[in-house]
Design an enzyme around this catalytic site. Structure first.
Site, PDB file in Angstrom:
ATOM      1  N   VAL A  92      43.933  39.851  40.705  1.00 12.80           N
ATOM      2  CA  VAL A  92      42.486  39.627  40.748  1.00 12.80           C
ATOM      3  C   VAL A  92      42.200  38.220  41.257  1.00 12.80           C
ATOM      4  O   VAL A  92      42.888  37.263  40.884  1.00 12.80           O
ATOM      5  CB  VAL A  92      41.882  39.773  39.321  1.00 12.80           C
ATOM      6  CG1 VAL A  92      40.398  39.483  39.331  1.00 12.80           C
ATOM      7  CG2 VAL A  92      42.150  41.146  38.763  1.00 12.80           C
ATOM      8  N   CYS A  93      41.191  38.095  42.105  1.00 15.07           N
ATOM      9  CA  CYS A  93      40.671  36.787  42.511  1.00 15.07           C
ATOM     10  C   CYS A  93      39.145  36.910  42.537  1.00 15.07           C
ATOM     11  O   CYS A  93      38.601  37.863  41.996  1.00 15.07           O
ATOM     12  CB  CYS A  93      41.244  36.356  43.859  1.00 15.07           C
ATOM     13  SG  CYS A  93      40.682  37.348  45.251  1.00 15.07           S
ATOM     14  N   GLN A  94      38.471  35.982  43.159  1.00 19.16           N
ATOM     15  CA  GLN A  94      37.007  36.016  43.137  1.00 19.16           C
ATOM     16  C   GLN A  94      36.446  37.160  43.985  1.00 19.16           C
ATOM     17  O   GLN A  94      35.537  37.852  43.568  1.00 19.16           O
ATOM     18  CB  GLN A  94      36.432  34.676  43.602  1.00 19.16           C
ATOM     19  CG  GLN A  94      34.933  34.551  43.425  1.00 19.16           C
ATOM     20  CD  GLN A  94      34.492  34.642  41.969  1.00 19.16           C
ATOM     21  OE1 GLN A  94      35.171  34.177  41.062  1.00 19.16           O
ATOM     22  NE2 GLN A  94      33.356  35.279  41.740  1.00 19.16           N
TER      23      GLN A  94
END
Length: 133
Positions: A92-94
Site C-alpha cells: 500500500v502507498c498513497q
C-alpha cells in the site's frame, strides 16, 4: 482524402491524445486488488498489509495492522516478511504507484501472492474505510 490532408495536425493531435489515455493502462504492472478485495482478504485473515510510504506519511494514517517498510528499504527488509509467505501480501502507498513497484519486488523475492492496493490509501479513504493512527 482532401479532408485528411487539410486536417493532418488535428488528426495527429487526436491520435496522440488517444495514445496518452491508453498508455497508463498498458503500463500497469503487477497484480492489483480493489479495496473490496483487500477488505475481504484482511477480514478472513488471509493477508498482511505492507505500507511502503515514508514513516511521516504512515503516521498520518494507515490501514489497521499495517507494517511500515518504506519502498527504498524494502529490498533489504524482506526478511521481516518471510513468516507471511503463506499469506497474501498487500503493498500500500498513497496512490498505488509505489506499491506496484513494491509488489513486483515482493514477487521477485518469492512471495507468490503479492498485490498492490489499487488507488492506495487515497482510494481506501474515498470508500469511507477506516485508518489507524
Amino acid at each position: 482524402m482532401k479532408f485528411f490532408l487539410d486536417n493532418i495536425w488535428l488528426i495527429g493531435i487526436a491520435l496522440l491524445s488517444g495514445g496518452a489515455l491508453i498508455l497508463p493502462n498498458l503500463q500497469r504492472r503487477g497484480a492489483k486488488v480493489s479495496t473490496l478485495q483487500a477488505t475481504q482478504l484482511l477480514n478472513q485473515g488471509k493477508a498482511v498489509v505492507v505500507d511502503v510510504r515514508e514513516p511521516a506519511e504512515f503516521s498520518t494514517g494507515h490501514l489497521r495492522d499495517a507494517k511500515n517498510i518504506p519502498l527504498a528499504e524494502l529490498s533489504n527488509r524482506t526478511g521481516e516478511l518471510d513468516k507471511f509467505k503463506s499469506k497474501a501480501v498487500i503493498a500500500v502507498c498513497q496512490t498505488g504507484a509505489r506499491s506496484a513497484k513494491a509488489a513486483a519486488q515482493l514477487k521477485k523475492a518469492g512471495f507468490n501472492e503479492a498485490f498492490s492496493l489499487d488507488g492506495g490509501v487515497a482510494a481506501w479513504q474515498s470508500q469511507g474505510l477506516p485508518l489507524a493512527k
